[in-house]
Design a protein around this motif. Sequence first.
Motif, mmCIF file in Angstrom:
data_model
loop_
_atom_site.group_PDB
_atom_site.id
_atom_site.type_symbol
_atom_site.label_atom_id
_atom_site.label_comp_id
_atom_site.label_asym_id
_atom_site.label_seq_id
_atom_site.Cartn_x
_atom_site.Cartn_y
_atom_site.Cartn_z
ATOM 1 N N ASN A 1 0.836 -1.195 0.000
ATOM 2 C CA ASN A 1 0.000 0.000 0.000
ATOM 3 C C ASN A 1 0.873 1.249 0.000
ATOM 4 N N GLU A 2 0.242 2.360 -0.377
ATOM 5 C CA GLU A 2 0.854 3.686 -0.293
ATOM 6 C C GLU A 2 -0.208 4.651 0.232
ATOM 7 N N ASN A 3 0.220 5.623 1.014
ATOM 8 C CA ASN A 3 -0.727 6.588 1.569
ATOM 9 C C ASN A 3 -0.091 7.976 1.573
ATOM 10 N N ASP A 4 -0.825 8.942 1.065
ATOM 11 C CA ASP A 4 -0.407 10.348 1.089
ATOM 12 C C ASP A 4 -1.508 11.113 1.828
ATOM 13 N N GLN A 5 -1.176 11.613 3.009
ATOM 14 C CA GLN A 5 -2.206 12.151 3.896
ATOM 15 C C GLN A 5 -1.810 13.533 4.407
ATOM 16 N N THR A 6 -2.769 14.456 4.420
ATOM 17 C CA THR A 6 -2.564 15.797 4.964
ATOM 18 C C THR A 6 -3.655 16.089 5.978
ATOM 19 N N THR A 7 -3.241 16.543 7.155
ATOM 20 C CA THR A 7 -4.203 16.904 8.197
ATOM 21 C C THR A 7 -3.905 18.310 8.694
ATOM 22 N N GLU A 8 -4.963 19.029 9.013
ATOM 23 C CA GLU A 8 -4.858 20.340 9.651
ATOM 24 C C GLU A 8 -5.784 20.356 10.858
ATOM 25 N N SER A 9 -5.341 21.059 11.901
ATOM 26 C CA SER A 9 -6.124 21.025 13.129
ATOM 27 C C SER A 9 -5.930 22.306 13.920
#
Length: 927
Positions: free
Chosen positions: A439-447
Amino acid sequence: MIQKLKFLFDKKKLLLFFALVILFDFASAQQESQLRGKVVDTLGKAPLSNAVISLLHKKDSTLSNFTRSGKDGSFILPHIAKGQYIVMVTFPKFADYVEVVNVQEQVVDIGSIALTQKATLLKEVVIQSGRAIRIKGDTTEFTADSFHVKEGATVEDLLKEFPGFQVDSKGQITAHGQRVQKVLVDGEEFFGDDPTMATQNIAARAVDKVQVFDTKTDQQNLTGLGGNSQSKTVNIKLKENSKKGAFGKINAGSDFQKYHDGKALYNRFVGKKKVSVYGTKSTVSTGSLNWEDREKLGIENDQEYDEVGGYYISYGVSDGFNDYSLRGLPDSYSAGALFSNKWKEDKYGVNGSYRYNRLSTNNESSTLTQTILSSGLLYSDQRIKTNGLNQQHAINGKYEWKLDSLATFKFTTTGIYKTTQSHNNTKSFTQNEKRLFLNENDQTTESETESKQMDNQLTYKQMFKKKDRQLLMTLRFGLVEDDNNGTLYSTFKKYDAAGNFLADSITDQQKRFTGSSNTIGTRITFSEPLTPKLNLVVNYGYNNNNSASNRASFNDGGNSKYEILDSLYSNNFDLDVSSHSTMGVLKYTGKKTRFAFGTGLSALQINLDDQYKNKKTTYSFLNITPQANYSYQLKQQKRIYANYRGYTRQPSMNQLQPIRDNNDQTNVFVGNPNLKVGFNHMISGGYSSYKILTGQNFYFDVNYGFTQNDISNASVIDASGKRTYTPINVNGNNNWGIYGYWSIGQGEKKLRHIINLSAYGGRNINFINNEKGINNYSSFYASYGLGYDVKEKLNFNIRPNVRYNTSRSSMRKVDNNFFSYGSTFYGYVILPGKIEINSDVNVDLRQKIDAFDRNTNIIQWNESVSKKVLKDKSGKIIIVANDILNQNKGYSQRINSNFVTDERYQRVSRYFLLKFEWSFNKMPTGK
């Protein structure tokens, strides 16, 4: 006739004379004062009758008056002229009491005079020539002047000289193998929970004694049980003449490009009034002085007191303003103020502080994880870029009121307002044993998070005339409010076993969280003496928590508006948790033997209302807490001890709620409503001794613990490498530890030898894809230290060490055993012209393990050269070289169960600063 007139005249003069005498006596009587008080026994507060109270003139020590105390211990000395006197109280088999009093009022009440039995007093006597260390019960006391430190040294420098103490480069203190979590100054907190504010800024020459003991609350001290035996508290007792005047420090440093570091501190003492202020600005540290993230806000940090504290998890509860857990490059500001005072013979006391922190960080990190399966190995690689900004306002306050010599009220309050902003980008992938992509995952979170917390506690302590009879009552009220808004955008790709692309999925959500919690609790403890040495202690406690938690995840409806509720990752709970608890303890305090044993029982009920599903669930737990402590004083400086503690571990609310958390697309958490309460057993014992003449110090401790129905994890890893895990109950988990310390040598121009041996280990059980995994781990450590100093010329301490770590999983035999070698060195040399060279080196060399083929060696070498300036030598010019070898890499390795994790992150590495430091000391001990 003339004779008759003379007679009358003489008679008038005589009458006038007598009138003047009467008038003078009357006037004198109006000016005379009386002195009153009461004589009691120090230990039992029992009245002492027929004690002799003598009043002496201070100027020549001649006797002015005397009397004896009545049946209730009270006394009155009448007809005293105004002035200064010496009060001396004597009683058979008790030590004499002497005090200077200033008689100015018509009635002077000096309150209760507590006399100490000579037999008790003799227990405290230690020969002056060898009183460097004194061990009494579980308290070890160090006399500061018995340990040599250089001129201008701080308390932190002093602690490094104490046997059994270690202070690392971040200011964290370890005493006898246990972490020091609280530092007090004269029994009071110094800037709330900021320990290094005291250790790094108070001059060593101002210290009289340093005490170290297990961290305990008032309740635990009364019962003789409990306490955090895995953490220590240090109390710094200042010399009396160090509590007058002012002292402070200002320093500023810069490389005139990227790095700068500045701090200012001012302390002023006026009688028992103390005022302190400080401020910092730095790009090389957090500028704060906390050591660790606190799991919950609490006044006393008493886990036994608050059985319901773990059922609401606050977003703002962790304190990220500490160098020890710093990840990334910081830009920080901090400021604080402290005020404390006692007045009216310490009848009233107040202590309050305010602290502000602002920390922004940038960090790039990488984390490698090896997962051990019976079918093969999985490798995960994460690359994370983080930008964050944390701000915090914190207040601490305490007011104490002594109603009389037997009763005391104390009110304490703590409040925190915190805001956080963060932006994270994570790129990760998982590979199988053949290094083919799963698998591959590209994730962006803002909080963005806002958190408000307050905790208040009122304590009433009542002593009685009967020795050891005592009543202690506490009332506590806490509030929490949280508000969090954020976004999650993730692209997740799946591959087949041959590494061929199968499909991808996109998650685009807005996260909203609001939460609130209020807790009220009370505890009543009463101690009744059954015999002069045996006490019965009983208590009852009630706690209640009401909280609400609303977590909502919204999907994009296609119009860039987050309007579609995703119920799989949303929940809305109302929670009511209440507990009733009671305990009975027998406590024995003899001349050499002390023990306490008893058991507690608590009933816990949780009412959970799921607003989304309109479902109500009730959980009930019955908790048993048997405990026992024993210690025996072999000699004045030798003791053995043994402790047992049994306590239940109920699951947290997050573990019980059957909800999903998708903030990490490759690791999804699901709660388990069927968890059972666990029961922990912890057994420990040890021996400590100190030989005065040779300075030989020995400390040994061993502990073992195991848990029934412990909470572990069951994981399911699918073909794409995605892990879904949930908490479950298991049996068979255990842990053990051994710590030994020996040192010898004291004084100038004498070698100090230190040997430290320790080991720890245990067993963890979990399940992966329905297969049971058993992981046995252990670590063995040995170090030898050598120290030497020549007053104001030379000092060095070196401590090489070796560690061997083992870890073996039942699922597959993978060699994760490795050696690590290290050494610490710190020292200084003072050259002609008052030029001082300081150096500290920290070496950490590790073998590579099969899981990862990455270099893990770190050698951090810091150096500084300083020259005293100004007429009174109060200034100092310093050239600082930090991390000369440019190897200060952030590194963390964890081997746990079937997972091995290797993390790298950014830290401030090589830099050079030019600093100026000015210290002033307007105190009797200063210049």
